[in-house]
Design a protein around this motif. Structure first.
Motif, PDB file in Angstrom:
ATOM      1  N   ARG A   1       0.850  -1.206  -0.047  1.00 29.16           N
ATOM      2  CA  ARG A   1      -0.006  -0.178  -0.011  1.00 29.16           C
ATOM      3  C   ARG A   1       0.908   1.357  -0.115  1.00 29.16           C
ATOM      4  O   ARG A   1       0.411   2.255  -0.782  1.00 29.16           O
ATOM      5  CB  ARG A   1      -0.737   0.039   1.284  1.00 29.16           C
ATOM      6  N   SER A   2       1.963   1.260   0.784  1.00 29.00           N
ATOM      7  CA  SER A   2       2.853   2.306   0.826  1.00 29.00           C
ATOM      8  C   SER A   2       3.357   2.567  -0.614  1.00 29.00           C
ATOM      9  O   SER A   2       3.721   3.697  -0.989  1.00 29.00           O
ATOM     10  CB  SER A   2       3.944   2.292   1.869  1.00 29.00           C
ATOM     11  N   LEU A   3       3.910   1.317  -1.139  1.00 31.26           N
ATOM     12  CA  LEU A   3       4.918   1.495  -2.291  1.00 31.26           C
ATOM     13  C   LEU A   3       4.056   1.808  -3.535  1.00 31.26           C
ATOM     14  O   LEU A   3       4.571   2.549  -4.307  1.00 31.26           O
ATOM     15  CB  LEU A   3       5.350   0.095  -2.746  1.00 31.26           C
ATOM     16  N   CYS A   4       2.628   1.711  -3.404  1.00 37.05           N
ATOM     17  CA  CYS A   4       1.654   2.387  -4.681  1.00 37.05           C
ATOM     18  C   CYS A   4       1.936   3.821  -4.701  1.00 37.05           C
ATOM     19  O   CYS A   4       1.552   4.354  -5.645  1.00 37.05           O
ATOM     20  CB  CYS A   4       0.225   2.154  -4.401  1.00 37.05           C
ATOM     21  N   MET A   5       2.213   4.492  -3.615  1.00 40.37           N
ATOM     22  CA  MET A   5       2.471   6.010  -3.828  1.00 40.37           C
ATOM     23  C   MET A   5       3.797   6.233  -4.263  1.00 40.37           C
ATOM     24  O   MET A   5       3.997   7.292  -4.397  1.00 40.37           O
ATOM     25  CB  MET A   5       2.292   6.554  -2.566  1.00 40.37           C
ATOM     26  N   LYS A   6       4.473   5.163  -4.592  1.00 41.64           N
ATOM     27  CA  LYS A   6       5.825   5.477  -5.271  1.00 41.64           C
ATOM     28  C   LYS A   6       6.741   6.245  -4.252  1.00 41.64           C
ATOM     29  O   LYS A   6       7.203   7.458  -4.703  1.00 41.64           O
ATOM     30  CB  LYS A   6       5.719   6.076  -6.604  1.00 41.64           C
ATOM     31  N   PRO A   7       6.797   5.903  -3.166  1.00 41.58           N
ATOM     32  CA  PRO A   7       7.680   7.017  -2.099  1.00 41.58           C
ATOM     33  C   PRO A   7       9.026   6.789  -2.378  1.00 41.58           C
ATOM     34  O   PRO A   7       9.513   5.720  -2.860  1.00 41.58           O
ATOM     35  CB  PRO A   7       7.126   6.284  -0.928  1.00 41.58           C
TER      36      PRO A   7
END
Lengths: 261, 437
Positions: A168-174
């Protein structure tokens, strides 16, 4: 302590000279209690930092200050060139660049796994739904649970939930990932699957700050270990040096307690 | 080898459970006769239930449906059964049901107007369908929007152009908002649009409606507010209160949780003041006492005043129920929403409220049920709710002395509505079940 035996590829884990996070003389109080005292920390892009320390030492509070889940009262925090002030625009900008995983996963129980992953890209980044779903499936495949996409978080095991939280965090391309004790709430059997996912992330060159008690992970992945006690950074060093040759008495005591059995 | 060592060599097959623990016998043993004490309780309770039914059933089922008055009923009882026992005189329900349901204005003052509240009710059901059930086609939202303007027209009558011009003014307001939000941020565009709509309604509505009315006169016989009565009144007030109170309650609950000092104190103050005063006092103040404070030219519509008050009253209670739901959410949900970069309103709408409202469903629905029944309190300001009408029926010389039959009928109608709400809430809870948290 779980020792991951997997051979890891350090070739991509290069630390660049570019500064990702800069913390200068940060102080924080809860009421009159001084929780964080004169924190100075510079994190370069590509660094994998493990933060260790006894409970109540302020390690979670420190990384939660980086995306403003906690407010600091003195000093500066500069993330990716943006200074963290009470300006909501800066806060939102930093939060969309910095991903975070929590001890208790904090998935949204009323949404499916896929919806959990697409929510922020759709509403914060204004990504079209279809594209967001494709990205979500890509990262769910990466954490090896694409087949659970239409289930609800309550139907997954702890380890699976934490991997979804990472996806879920990675989906925001952090560009930076914060981990707040990601394996502390997991059964021993499930710790490894989460650590493997984190190792994979490190191998791709993600900048990571990780509060954890997994010293095996620290040895294997981190390029720097920070030891905190009573709201201060007591010692920091490369993992080998940190574990084999601790300098301060407090660190020695901590290591003997955590590794002694 | 030690004695502790043991290895099972073959696995056991599944066996049928003992006969006394399954089927009817098993159920009886588990639920009614599990111990000596429980068996005695079961027998005693059954005895009381049977004797109660034995005395009620003849009264209900041997009652009379065809009679002109209570005395006529009694003559028939004497003639038919020959004993001096009383039976139910259902004839009063047959004679006056229309009055209780439709009130005076649609019941017997204006014969032949039944269709108006009936069409209104059908419209409301149609309007609620897309809100209540997820699988209903979304097109029905058209009915939802239309019913806001058509239902008042059906009940109060008058020219259709009044409600329609208000609808047009609101649509114009939406366009003002769209236009304004190109030049300014939302926080300013919203008030501009609201003021614009208010000005349109204040200045343009009367002439436009008048002109349209004289060009194409579409009118229903108008019904004064005071004459609206019976279940039409209860349902109208109840539906308005139920539909309007929920959004207000959500805002109040969020306000009370807010970090903004003034918003917080205003919400808390409003909730505590409204909850601290009995509804009956509020209704009395709104309709009777307000007249002394307002200039005599202002005609305070009693039904409208009651609607507003009952809505605010319910909103204050539901706000507290929702606050409970908000408090029950783990702090991690707020943090995860923040960490993903969602704004306050996005987090509330997408993450917090769906979960908080889901937890609050039983509390919210029991408030809806109680406000629907509380609409009977309007009798204090001389509006005729079903109970008020039953009083006047009982003072009619034909039906003087009737008690149980009328109240029983009213109770059954109320029960039907309340029971459906309760069943709907159970269904909704099951629908929203997404596994353990």
């Amino acid at each position: 302590m779980t020792d991951t035996a997997t051979e890891i590829d350090r070739s991509k884990m290069q630390v660049s000279d570019e500064v990702a996070i800069q913390i200068n003389n940060m102080n924080k109080w809860y009421g009159t209690f001084h929780v964080l005292r004169d924190i100075n920390l510079t994190v370069n892009r590509g660094e994998r930092i493990v933060i260790a320390g006894p409970s109540g030492s302020g390690k979670s509070t420190m990384i939660r200050c980086i995306n403003r889940l906690e407010e600091h009262q003195q000093g500066d925090i500069i993330v990716d060139g943006t200074e963290l002030t009470s300006d909501l625009k800066n806060i939102d900008k930093i939060r969309s660049e910095v991903g975070m995983c929590f001890q208790h996963f904090n998935l949204f129980p009323h949404l499916t796994i896929l919806e959990n992953c697409t929510l922020a890209p759709i509403w914060v980044r204004k990504t079209p739904k279809k594209e967001a779903e494709e990205t979500a499936m890509h990262f769910l495949e990466k954490v090896k649970i694409p087949d659970q996409a239409n289930k609800y978080p309550g139907q997954l095991s702890g380890g699976q939930q934490q991997r979804v939280a990472i996806a879920r965090s990675l989906c925001m391309k952090p560009r930076i990932m914060l981990f707040d004790e990601p394996t502390s709430a997991l059964d021993p059997e499930m710790i490894k699957e989460v650590l493997d996912t984190m190792i994979e992330l490190a191998e791709e060159g993600m900048t990571m700050l990780c509060v954890t008690h997994e010293m095996g992970f620290a040895r294997q992945v981190a390029n720097r270990v920070i030891f905190m006690d009573q709201g201060q950074i007591v010692e920091q060093n490369e993992p080998e040096e940190f574990f084999n040759n601790p300098q301060s008495e407090r660190t020695k005591l901590f290591l003997s307690q955590i590794l002694g059995h | 080898m030690s004695d502790l060592s043991y290895v099972r060599t073959e696995m056991l097959e599944q066996k049928a459970p003992p006969a006394s623990s399954v089927g009817l016998v098993g159920w009886l043993r588990a639920n009614l006769f599990s111990s000596v004490g429980n068996s005695i309780l079961t027998v005693v309770t059954l005895f009381f239930l049977l004797s109660l039914l034995a005395s009620m059933m003849p009264w209900i089922f041997l009652g009379i449906w065809n009679a002109d008055s209570l005395s006529h009923c009694r003559e028939i009882f004497a003639e038919r059964y020959g004993d001096s026992t009383e039976y139910a005189c259902w004839a009063v329900v047959r004679d006056r049901w229309d009055q209780i349901i439709f009130g005076y204005s649609f019941g017997n003052l204006n014969e032949g107007l039944y269709w108006r509240p009936l069409v209104g009710l059908a419209l409301i059901i149609l309007a609620l369908l897309p809100i209540l059930y997820p699988n209903v086609p979304r097109v029905l939202y058209v009915a939802t929007a239309a019913s806001l303007f058509l239902y008042p027209w059906l009940i109060w009558g008058g020219s259709i152009w009044g409600p329609l011009t208000i609808a047009l003014c609101i649509i114009a307001g939406v366009f003002i908002y769209r236009f304004a939000s190109r030049f300014m941020i939302m926080a300013f565009a919203m008030p501009v649009a609201i003021v614009g709509t208010a000005l349109l309604i204040y200045f343009a509505m009367a002439p436009v409606a008048g002109a349209l009315g004289s060009a194409v006169p579409i009118e229903l016989q108008s019904v004064p507010s005071r004459e609206i009565s019976g279940f039409v009144l209860s349902i109208t007030i109840g539906i308005v209160a139920i539909v309007a109170s929920l959004p207000i309650a959500v805002l109040l609950a969020l306000g009370r949780q807010s970090d903004l000092f003034i918003v917080n104190k205003l919400s808390t103050g409003f909730i505590e003041i409204i909850r601290g005063v009995p509804l009956i006092t509020l209704i009395f103040v709104a309709t009777v006492l307000m007249k002394y404070f307002l200039p005599s030219s202002v005609d305070l519509d009693p039904v409208l005043a009651v609607m507003v008050l009952v809505t605010l009253f319910t909103a204050a209670y539901i706000a507290e129920v929702i606050r409970g739901g908000l408090a029950a959410l783990p702090k991690g949900q707020y943090e995860a929403a923040d960490a993903l970069g969602l704004t306050y309103w996005q987090a509330q709408r997408l993450i917090i409220l769906p979960q908080a409202l889901k937890i609050s469903i039983p509390g919210i629905v029991s408030n809806f049920i109680s406000v629907f029944k509380d609409t009977t309190l309007v009798s204090i300001v001389a509006l005729n709710d079903p109970l008020g009408i039953s009083d006047s029926i009982r003072s009619d010389s034909d039906w003087n002395g009737i008690v149980w039959e009328l109240y029983g009928f009213i109770a059954i109608v109320f029960w039907l509505f309340c029971f459906s709400m309760s069943r709907y809430s159970l269904w909704l809870e099951r629908q929203l079940q997404t596994g353990h948290r």
